[in-house]
Design an enzyme around this catalytic site. Structure first.
Site, PDB file in Angstrom:
ATOM      1  NE  ARG A 101      23.063-115.913  -1.601  1.00 26.57           N
ATOM      2  CZ  ARG A 101      23.415-115.451  -2.789  1.00 26.57           C
ATOM      3  NH1 ARG A 101      22.612-114.623  -3.450  1.00 26.57           N
ATOM      4  NH2 ARG A 101      24.564-115.783  -3.331  1.00 26.57           N
ATOM      5  CE  LYS A 136      -1.108-108.793 -13.125  1.00 25.94           C
ATOM      6  NZ  LYS A 136      -1.225-109.189 -14.541  1.00 25.94           N
ATOM      7  CE  LYS A 168      -7.716-105.901 -12.000  1.00 25.75           C
ATOM      8  NZ  LYS A 168      -6.989-105.516 -13.226  1.00 25.75           N
ATOM      9  CD  GLU A 201      -9.224-105.311 -16.340  1.00 21.50           C
ATOM     10  OE1 GLU A 201      -8.036-105.560 -16.119  1.00 21.50           O
ATOM     11  OE2 GLU A 201     -10.167-105.958 -15.837  1.00 21.50           O
ATOM     12  CG  ASP A 222      -6.850-107.016 -19.589  1.00 23.87           C
ATOM     13  OD1 ASP A 222      -5.619-107.062 -19.424  1.00 23.87           O
ATOM     14  OD2 ASP A 222      -7.600-107.973 -19.305  1.00 23.87           O
TER      15      ASP A 222
END
Length: 283
Positions: A101, A136, A168, A201, A222
């Site tokens: 597994r 991410k 950002k 950004e 964005d």
């Protein structure tokens, strides 16, 4: 080393995952399978996809029992069809079943990422636009997941926070609280790290204009519509690298590419890729 995967890292991840599963204390297998029983298992693809993670699967079986023999029948990056055999595992059957597994979890996860990445790359074929990933990723598995992106035909953006400057929205919000803006952000970043290009950004044409005037070498557009992206492309005139991100899907990625950006980043290829269905069948 396989495309940046170091054997020591694979071993560490294998041991951690086996300990999490308490594979060395598999009570069902211990009750049913004698330690000296030998066996053979075949890893089979249950649907079409791109294989990634075979070195990781091999590391799991090696960490479980060094006497297990793992033979690949395809290489990472291979396109497989339903029913195709991917690898053969031979050795003590109890060890094979205890590690099964964990090995499949890694292989299915990474193959799923490679498969979805390849689908996006196919949509971008002929446009000249480079597909990028994001940060991410699953905590602890970033190196593996970004490896799977490369296997699928994508390019890694930042591997980590020290890998590049990306200003950002929350950075800018913190600066505005001190009476500063984009111009100051670019200046401060360049002052602190003069050898690093500065990416900012932006979410609309006005912010893009401000970032370009501040001298940013790259813009991350964005969640901007293709029409507005095209306006930024015309404004930039090659002064900065342009990357579109946010809301990118298989259905609209080609339209976004045609707006004229150099890069498109898609978080979904790592955070939302469905696992590729694989199974281990004992012969």
């Amino acid at each position: 080393m396989e495309l940046g995967l170091h054997p020591a890292q694979l071993r560490r991840l294998a041991e951690q995952a086996l300990m999490e599963d308490r594979a060395y204390e598999d009570i069902t297998t211990a009750a049913l399978i004698p330690s000296d029983q030998q066996g053979r298992g075949v890893i089979v693809a249950k649907r079409e996809g791109i294989i990634a993670g075979l070195p990781m699967a091999a590391a799991v079986f090696e960490a479980m029992d060094p006497s297990i023999r793992f033979q690949t029948l395809v290489q990472d990056g291979a396109k497989v069809v339903a029913g195709q055999e991917v690898a053969v595992v031979e050795g003590p059957l109890a060890s094979i079943l205890a590690a099964e597994r964990t090995a499949l979890n890694y292989l299915q996860r990474l193959s799923g990422i490679a498969t979805l990445t390849a689908r996006f790359a196919e949509e971008l074929a002929g446009t000249g636009v480079v597909l990028r990933d994001t940060r991410k990723t699953t905590p602890g598995l970033r190196t593996l997941e970004k490896y799977a992106v490369r296997v699928g035909g994508g390019q890694n953006h930042r591997l980590h926070l020290a890998d590049g400057i990306l200003v950002k929205d929350n950075h800018l919000a913190a600066l505005r609280a001190r009476g500063l803006g984009v111009t100051e952000a670019v200046h401060l970043c360049r002052q602190a790290y003069p050898q690093m290009p500065v990416q900012v950004e932006v979410t609309n044409f006005k912010e893009a204009q401000e970032a370009l005037e501040a001298g940013a070498e790259a813009l991350l557009l964005d969640n901007m519509a293709p029409a507005e992206i095209a306006q930024v492309v015309a404004l930039a005139r090659g002064r900065a690298a342009l990357e579109a991100s946010g809301g990118i899907t298989l259905e609209n990625v080609r339209e976004v590419a045609k707006a004229g950006v150099q890069y498109i980043s898609v978080g979904a290829i790592t955070h939302s890729a469905p696992a590729l269905d694989l199974s281990l069948e004992v012969a």
